[in-house]
Design an enzyme around this catalytic site. Sequence first.
Site, PDB file in Angstrom:
ATOM      1  N   CYS A  88       6.798   0.306   1.578  1.00  0.00           N
ATOM      2  CA  CYS A  88       7.278  -0.940   2.183  1.00  0.00           C
ATOM      3  C   CYS A  88       8.661  -1.294   1.602  1.00  0.00           C
ATOM      4  O   CYS A  88       9.617  -0.550   1.807  1.00  0.00           O
ATOM      5  CB  CYS A  88       6.265  -2.063   2.003  1.00  0.00           C
ATOM      6  SG  CYS A  88       6.580  -3.476   3.098  1.00  0.00           S
ATOM      7  N   HIS A 194       1.833   0.213   4.743  1.00  0.00           N
ATOM      8  CA  HIS A 194       1.118   0.124   3.472  1.00  0.00           C
ATOM      9  C   HIS A 194      -0.050   1.113   3.469  1.00  0.00           C
ATOM     10  O   HIS A 194      -1.098   0.827   4.054  1.00  0.00           O
ATOM     11  CB  HIS A 194       0.575  -1.296   3.260  1.00  0.00           C
ATOM     12  CG  HIS A 194       1.617  -2.306   2.932  1.00  0.00           C
ATOM     13  ND1 HIS A 194       2.018  -2.564   1.640  1.00  0.00           N
ATOM     14  CD2 HIS A 194       2.350  -3.121   3.726  1.00  0.00           C
ATOM     15  CE1 HIS A 194       2.953  -3.507   1.647  1.00  0.00           C
ATOM     16  NE2 HIS A 194       3.173  -3.858   2.907  1.00  0.00           N
ATOM     17  N   GLU A 196      -2.033   1.677   1.085  1.00  0.00           N
ATOM     18  CA  GLU A 196      -3.136   1.065   0.338  1.00  0.00           C
ATOM     19  C   GLU A 196      -3.923   0.068   1.181  1.00  0.00           C
ATOM     20  O   GLU A 196      -5.011  -0.373   0.774  1.00  0.00           O
ATOM     21  CB  GLU A 196      -2.604   0.388  -0.935  1.00  0.00           C
ATOM     22  CG  GLU A 196      -1.908  -0.937  -0.758  1.00  0.00           C
ATOM     23  CD  GLU A 196      -0.454  -0.851  -0.313  1.00  0.00           C
ATOM     24  OE1 GLU A 196       0.234  -1.888  -0.362  1.00  0.00           O
ATOM     25  OE2 GLU A 196      -0.013   0.254   0.079  1.00  0.00           O
TER      26      GLU A 196
END
Length: 222
Positions: A88, A194, A196
Amino acid sequence: MSSGPASSRLVVVDYGVNNVGSVINMFRRIGVEADAVRTSERIAEASAIVLPGIGAFDAGIQNLKSRGLFEAIQRRVRDDRVPILGICLGMQLLGSGSEEGKLEGLGLVPAFTRRFAFEGPRARDLKVPHMGWNRTKCLDRELFAELDEEGRFYYVHSYHVVCEDPRDVAASCIYGIPFAAALRRDHVMGTQFHPEKSHRYGLAVLRGFVRAARCSERLADA
């Protein structure tokens, strides 16, 4: 965490504008130990670097510099060719700069970050930031080896990276306009989305980074 030597570690840079815990937990899910690091000494010992980030460009650069991490990352990646993955804001910091701020970026890849700007009849319907899940075309077949030509990833961003060389675009997405969802130039990699927060798709990309970084064996032994 493993008590193995720091010299064989994947490190996640903690510079005050990110949540490193969720990134570290995702690496653990794929069987890779990772350390949160806050000092240049730990960067100097890393075998692979992950640079997550949220927030404003200049704040990210200032935080890296105030902690002595900016030049440490440059040295390790540029001179020692240690692999890096920016996430990001972290991907945006890899480039030369951003329309969002005035400071220079890390300069590890020829790219510049620009704010989303839309034209045409749908322009008013497209909100900034671009937020949520979006289909993404996967181009780099090493970083995205476990995925087909398309994946679904989670985005939260108002700015996007423009690569000087289109061959550095590792994945693309469309939100009003096509934009670089991921980049790769040799050992320098980044994702605008992202991983994650992207469930199994994100796990696949993190495994791809470990393989692309050619550090999986060293990390597994740590």
